[in-house]
Design a protein around this motif. Structure first.
Motif, PDB file in Angstrom:
ATOM      1  N   ILE A   4     -12.529 -18.066 -37.634  1.00  0.00           N
ATOM      2  CA  ILE A   4     -11.203 -17.762 -38.152  1.00  0.00           C
ATOM      3  C   ILE A   4     -10.196 -18.668 -37.439  1.00  0.00           C
ATOM      4  CG2 ILE A   4      -9.448 -15.962 -38.323  1.00  0.00           C
ATOM      5  CD1 ILE A   4     -11.996 -14.016 -38.236  1.00  0.00           C
ATOM      6  N   GLU A   5      -9.407 -19.370 -38.223  1.00  0.00           N
ATOM      7  CA  GLU A   5      -8.449 -20.301 -37.615  1.00  0.00           C
ATOM      8  C   GLU A   5      -7.027 -19.797 -37.772  1.00  0.00           C
ATOM      9  OE1 GLU A   5      -8.798 -24.377 -38.171  1.00  0.00           O
ATOM     10  OE2 GLU A   5     -10.982 -24.360 -38.427  1.00  0.00           O
ATOM     11  N   ILE A   6      -6.320 -19.800 -36.668  1.00  0.00           N
ATOM     12  CA  ILE A   6      -4.923 -19.358 -36.682  1.00  0.00           C
ATOM     13  C   ILE A   6      -4.065 -20.563 -36.307  1.00  0.00           C
ATOM     14  CG2 ILE A   6      -3.247 -17.784 -35.625  1.00  0.00           C
ATOM     15  CD1 ILE A   6      -5.745 -16.006 -34.954  1.00  0.00           C
ATOM     16  N   ARG A   7      -3.160 -20.928 -37.193  1.00  0.00           N
ATOM     17  CA  ARG A   7      -2.365 -22.143 -36.967  1.00  0.00           C
ATOM     18  C   ARG A   7      -0.871 -21.849 -37.051  1.00  0.00           C
ATOM     19  NH1 ARG A   7      -5.791 -23.448 -34.692  1.00  0.00           N
ATOM     20  NH2 ARG A   7      -7.677 -24.532 -35.317  1.00  0.00           N
ATOM     21  N   GLY A   8      -0.169 -22.154 -35.968  1.00  0.00           N
ATOM     22  CA  GLY A   8       1.297 -22.090 -35.946  1.00  0.00           C
ATOM     23  C   GLY A   8       1.889 -20.749 -36.329  1.00  0.00           C
ATOM     24  N   LEU A   9       1.260 -19.674 -35.859  1.00  0.00           N
ATOM     25  CA  LEU A   9       1.682 -18.333 -36.273  1.00  0.00           C
ATOM     26  C   LEU A   9       2.955 -17.895 -35.539  1.00  0.00           C
ATOM     27  CD1 LEU A   9       0.274 -16.358 -38.229  1.00  0.00           C
ATOM     28  CD2 LEU A   9      -0.617 -15.179 -36.218  1.00  0.00           C
ATOM     29  N   THR A  10       3.987 -17.526 -36.300  1.00  0.00           N
ATOM     30  CA  THR A  10       5.205 -17.013 -35.671  1.00  0.00           C
ATOM     31  C   THR A  10       5.569 -15.669 -36.288  1.00  0.00           C
ATOM     32  OG1 THR A  10       6.743 -18.002 -37.235  1.00  0.00           O
ATOM     33  CG2 THR A  10       6.116 -19.357 -35.351  1.00  0.00           C
ATOM     34  N   LYS A  11       6.246 -14.869 -35.481  1.00  0.00           N
ATOM     35  CA  LYS A  11       6.689 -13.559 -35.974  1.00  0.00           C
ATOM     36  C   LYS A  11       7.876 -13.091 -35.132  1.00  0.00           C
ATOM     37  CE  LYS A  11       6.331  -9.679 -38.281  1.00  0.00           C
ATOM     38  NZ  LYS A  11       6.466  -9.625 -39.747  1.00  0.00           N
ATOM     39  N   SER A  12       8.897 -12.594 -35.805  1.00  0.00           N
ATOM     40  CA  SER A  12      10.022 -12.008 -35.065  1.00  0.00           C
ATOM     41  C   SER A  12      10.415 -10.707 -35.737  1.00  0.00           C
ATOM     42  CB  SER A  12      11.204 -12.975 -35.040  1.00  0.00           C
ATOM     43  OG  SER A  12      11.644 -13.217 -36.350  1.00  0.00           O
ATOM     44  N   TYR A  13      11.088  -9.866 -34.973  1.00  0.00           N
ATOM     45  CA  TYR A  13      11.559  -8.589 -35.510  1.00  0.00           C
ATOM     46  C   TYR A  13      13.069  -8.522 -35.388  1.00  0.00           C
ATOM     47  CZ  TYR A  13       6.712  -7.071 -35.320  1.00  0.00           C
ATOM     48  OH  TYR A  13       5.368  -6.968 -35.509  1.00  0.00           O
ATOM     49  N   LYS A  14      13.683  -7.947 -36.403  1.00  0.00           N
ATOM     50  CA  LYS A  14      15.131  -7.749 -36.332  1.00  0.00           C
ATOM     51  C   LYS A  14      15.412  -6.485 -35.537  1.00  0.00           C
ATOM     52  CE  LYS A  14      17.087 -10.573 -39.789  1.00  0.00           C
ATOM     53  NZ  LYS A  14      15.891 -11.383 -39.917  1.00  0.00           N
ATOM     54  N   MET A  15      16.247  -6.630 -34.506  1.00  0.00           N
ATOM     55  CA  MET A  15      16.610  -5.468 -33.695  1.00  0.00           C
ATOM     56  C   MET A  15      18.114  -5.295 -33.810  1.00  0.00           C
ATOM     57  SD  MET A  15      13.647  -4.984 -31.870  1.00  0.00           S
ATOM     58  CE  MET A  15      13.938  -4.417 -30.206  1.00  0.00           C
ATOM     59  N   GLU A  16      18.607  -4.181 -33.295  1.00  0.00           N
ATOM     60  CA  GLU A  16      20.055  -3.959 -33.311  1.00  0.00           C
ATOM     61  C   GLU A  16      20.789  -5.033 -32.528  1.00  0.00           C
ATOM     62  OE1 GLU A  16      21.297  -0.075 -32.141  1.00  0.00           O
ATOM     63  OE2 GLU A  16      20.178   0.842 -33.795  1.00  0.00           O
ATOM     64  N   SER A  17      20.153  -5.460 -31.417  1.00  0.00           N
ATOM     65  CA  SER A  17      20.834  -6.414 -30.551  1.00  0.00           C
ATOM     66  C   SER A  17      20.558  -7.860 -30.942  1.00  0.00           C
ATOM     67  CB  SER A  17      20.382  -6.173 -29.107  1.00  0.00           C
ATOM     68  OG  SER A  17      18.982  -6.179 -29.058  1.00  0.00           O
TER      69      SER A  17
END
Lengths: 242, 255
Positions: A4-17
């Motif tokens: 399984i290849e994972i390439r350039g994975l990004t993730k962010s969450y919107k928070m109150e701050s």
């Protein structure tokens, strides 16, 4: 080796701050039939990575490539058993009706040490037994790829040890690939073919461990790896996202 | 021993009411027309049993409640399930439902008589309107309140939406559905009596209203007792049926 290849994975969450950037470009290959253990401080994005790979959340950028059809199973931090089903039905939860086989289920129940509890409901079991049921549910599905999110964190020392051995046995027998998330360095040293460290949203280090099993995690070689991991995790610039 | 303990206080409570009633009549505080004595009511009840008229009224009211309640349950279940499968459809009908939820069904009787006549349809519609909303709200709560963590388990095993509904959402909603059914059954009984008082020539509601017109307070009281007993009985019967199907009592919200 296909995997399984994972390439350039990004993730962010919107928070109150504001926005919390959890993953900032993960590059990772999970070779077939290996146990890859992801280590990191709490809040570093280990679980997020696992959830993205498992398809429980959508990545922002990057991709995850599976080689052909994969049968995946997930073992969560909590047992997550269906409270209205007994142990046997919970274990068979992942299987379609025509795939269920009472003998196979009985064998798995025996493997995880739940003989005699087939008809018990989850609330009648201890926490350790519930977690063993959850592991059995994943194994009964006969997956080619298992994702595990600190599955043994809530277990006592002895149960955890026997579950770890059980997992190694499964890997030997089925050749399933396993992506295992933990914050316990000892657990990583016991199980891993390869340890991945995550900090600040990227893969910060990688350690390959000797093939030999069972391992003595107090041998010189593994103690050296342990030292390296601890010093990597303690780096002052390793600021954990809140 | 435990069972006995449970019944003793209940019997004492009932006996106290009857004693007070008996005492008030014996002391002659009210005219016997305003409050007939327990003996008189009992005698009337026995007489009605003998002629069988009370059984006919019970059977008719019971049939109406069952029909209306059944239709309401099907409607509530289907609409709530629809909401789960097509969440985006919700705004199209949710406000309408909330509007009608606040309209007392009895206020629709004049219109319903005009549209549906004084036959069975009007009564059925009134019961459906009375029992639909509590059931709908409970079923929606049960469906939407399903533990996300369990839904993720289904997702991790590549469950289809239908399979997720049958294997996870529905079983986890059972306690809420049962509470809704129970509340709605009570509402059905209340509504049928109201409907029969206005637009019927049979049933327990009609029996009470007719007794009032004939100045038979004793019959009115018999009617009240019969309605309470039959309502309680159906509630227990539903509880019993449900226990057969889902087992246990503490977990399904039934006791």
């Amino acid at each position: 080796m296909a995997g399984i290849e994972i390439r350039g994975l990004t993730k962010s969450y919107k928070m109150e701050s504001g926005t919390l950037q959890v993953l900032r470009g993960i590059e990772l290959t999970l070779p077939e039939g290996e146990i890859t253990v992801v280590l990191g401080k709490s809040g570093c994005g280990k679980t997020t990575l696992l959830r993205l790979v498992g398809g429980l959340e959508e990545p922002e950028n990057g991709e995850i490539r599976f080689p052909g059809e994969q049968k995946t199973a997930f073992v969560f931090q909590e047992p997550r058993l269906m409270p209205w089903l007994n142990v046997r039905d919970n274990i068979e939860f992942g299987q379609k009706k025509n795939q269920r086989n009472r003998e196979d289920t009985a064998r798995i129940i025996h493997t995880v040490g739940l003989d005699g509890f087939e008809k018990s409901k989850p609330h009648q079991l201890s926490g350790g037994m519930q977690q063993r049921t959850a592991l059995a549910r994943a194994l009964a599905y006969r997956p080619s790829f298992i994702m595990m999110d600190e599955p043994f964190a809530a277990l006592d020392h002895f149960t955890r040890e026997s579950m770890q051995q059980e997992l190694l046995r499964v890997r030997r027998e089925t050749d399933a690939s396993i992506l295992f998330v933990t914050h316990s360095i000892d657990e990583a040293l016991t199980l891993a073919d390869r340890i991945i460290l995550i900090s600040e949203g990227v893969v910060s280090a990688e350690y390959r461990l000797p093939q030999k099993q069972p391992r003595d995690i107090l041998c010189d070689e593994l103690i050296a790896v342990r030292r390296a991991i601890v010093s990597a995790l303690e780096k002052p610039n390793d600021s954990t996202p809140v | 021993m435990k069972k006995k303990n449970k019944w003793v206080p209940a019997l004492i409570g009932i006996a106290a009411i009857f004693a007070a009633w008996y005492f008030v009549c014996w002391a002659g505080i009210f005219n016997s027309y305003v409050l007939p004595s327990p003996q008189k009511v009992w005698a009337t009840f026995l007489k009605m049993l003998k002629t069988g008229e009370v059984f006919r009224d019970i059977a008719i009211s019971f049939g109406r409640v069952l029909r209306g309640f059944g239709i309401a349950f099907l409607l509530a279940f289907v609409i709530a399930a629809f909401r789960i499968f097509f969440p985006k459809s919700e705004p199209y009908y949710e406000y309408l439902i909330q509007f009608f939820r606040n309209v007392p069904p009895l206020s629709l009787i004049p219109l319903l008589i005009l549209w549906c006549g004084i036959g069975e349809t009007t009564k059925t519609v009134i019961i459906v309107l009375a029992s639909f909303f509590p059931m709908y709200l409970s079923i929606v709560k049960g469906f939407t309140g399903c533990d996300r963590k369990l839904l993720e388990v289904a997702r991790s095993f590549s469950y289809s939406p239908m399979r997720t509904f049958v294997r996870v959402i529905l079983p986890s909603a059972v306690p809420d559905i049962l509470v809704g059914m129970r509340t709605s059954l009570g509402y059905s009984w209340r509504a049928i009596i109201g409907a029969e008082m206005v637009a019927a020539s049979t049933g327990l509601g009609h029996m009470i209203l007719f007794a009032q017109q004939m100045s038979r307070t004793d019959k009115v009281i018999v009617g009240i007792f019969v309605i309470g007993t039959v309502g309680y009985g159906t509630d227990r019967l539903l509880g019993l049926l449900i226990r057969c199907f889902v087992g246990g009592t503490a977990q399904n919200g039934w006791n």
